[in-house]
Scaffold this active site. Sequence first.
Site, PDB file in Angstrom:
ATOM      1  N   LYS A   9       0.573  -1.504  -0.222  1.00  0.00           N
ATOM      2  CA  LYS A   9      -0.192  -0.409   0.199  1.00  0.00           C
ATOM      3  C   LYS A   9       0.915   0.810   0.202  1.00  0.00           C
ATOM      4  CE  LYS A   9      -3.533  -2.540   2.021  1.00  0.00           C
ATOM      5  NZ  LYS A   9      -5.223  -1.558   3.382  1.00  0.00           N
ATOM      6  N   TYR A  49     -12.724  -3.446  -2.571  1.00  0.00           N
ATOM      7  CA  TYR A  49     -13.203  -2.890  -0.992  1.00  0.00           C
ATOM      8  C   TYR A  49     -14.518  -2.820  -0.870  1.00  0.00           C
ATOM      9  CZ  TYR A  49      -8.162  -2.422   0.570  1.00  0.00           C
ATOM     10  OH  TYR A  49      -7.472  -2.517   1.261  1.00  0.00           O
ATOM     11  N   ASN A 112      -1.806   0.117   6.978  1.00  0.00           N
ATOM     12  CA  ASN A 112      -0.976  -1.202   8.081  1.00  0.00           C
ATOM     13  C   ASN A 112      -0.112  -1.632   6.410  1.00  0.00           C
ATOM     14  OD1 ASN A 112      -3.370  -1.880   5.950  1.00  0.00           O
ATOM     15  ND2 ASN A 112      -4.819  -3.054   7.402  1.00  0.00           N
ATOM     16  N   HIS A 115      -1.823  -5.537   2.117  1.00  0.00           N
ATOM     17  CA  HIS A 115      -3.403  -6.146   1.672  1.00  0.00           C
ATOM     18  C   HIS A 115      -2.618  -7.010   1.375  1.00  0.00           C
ATOM     19  CE1 HIS A 115      -7.306  -7.554  -0.024  1.00  0.00           C
ATOM     20  NE2 HIS A 115      -6.200  -7.905  -0.976  1.00  0.00           N
ATOM     21  N   GLU A 126      -8.840 -12.051  -6.879  1.00  0.00           N
ATOM     22  CA  GLU A 126      -8.140 -10.476  -7.211  1.00  0.00           C
ATOM     23  C   GLU A 126      -7.058 -10.377  -7.633  1.00  0.00           C
ATOM     24  OE1 GLU A 126      -7.150 -10.376  -2.819  1.00  0.00           O
ATOM     25  OE2 GLU A 126      -9.123  -9.678  -2.513  1.00  0.00           O
TER      26      GLU A 126
END
Length: 153
Positions: A9, A49, A112, A115, A126
């Site tokens: 990220k 998401y 965080n 992913h 995905e």
Amino acid sequence: MEKTLVILKPSAIQRGLISEIIQRFERKGLQLVGIKMMQLSDEILNIHYGHLINKPFFKQTKDSMKRCPVIIQCWTGIDVISVVRSLTGSTDGKYASIGTIRGDFSISIQENIVHASDSPEAAEIEIKRFFDRNEIFNYSLNISSYLYADNEK
Ligand code: ADP
């Protein structure tokens, strides 16, 4: 063998953690079979998401994912989906176990760092979402007999 999708990220890119995270997966014995940099759009994030669409943090999480390009990876290995989730740690970096990526590098539920697909069904969808078929490589690791016993492969 299973495959999983990982996204480094913007929090990983901006904080200079790209090589650190890739190194953790490599040292574990996982095999990198796809990697690319992408600037994410609302269009792809609304799908990725989609399970969070009714959450109050949906827009801020999407905005966070668009702040700079991300690095998308596909890793393979025995039980790689759960192995990568274990290496990643639980969602909230504040409480993720020390020794995991989130536990060591994040103090936030949103920022965080990574992913990682959370199930075989999610991984399959995905990987197709982020990679064309010709961007995933099929090659053998010559060290595989030092990673797995014959009856584990
Ligand atoms: P995970 O990434 O561990 O699979 P989720 O799918 O539940 O977790 O959430 C996706 C992402 O949304 C998280 O990684 C995090 O960046 C963000 N997120 C989840 N919960 C919150 C929250 N309460 N506040 C802000 N951002 C959140």
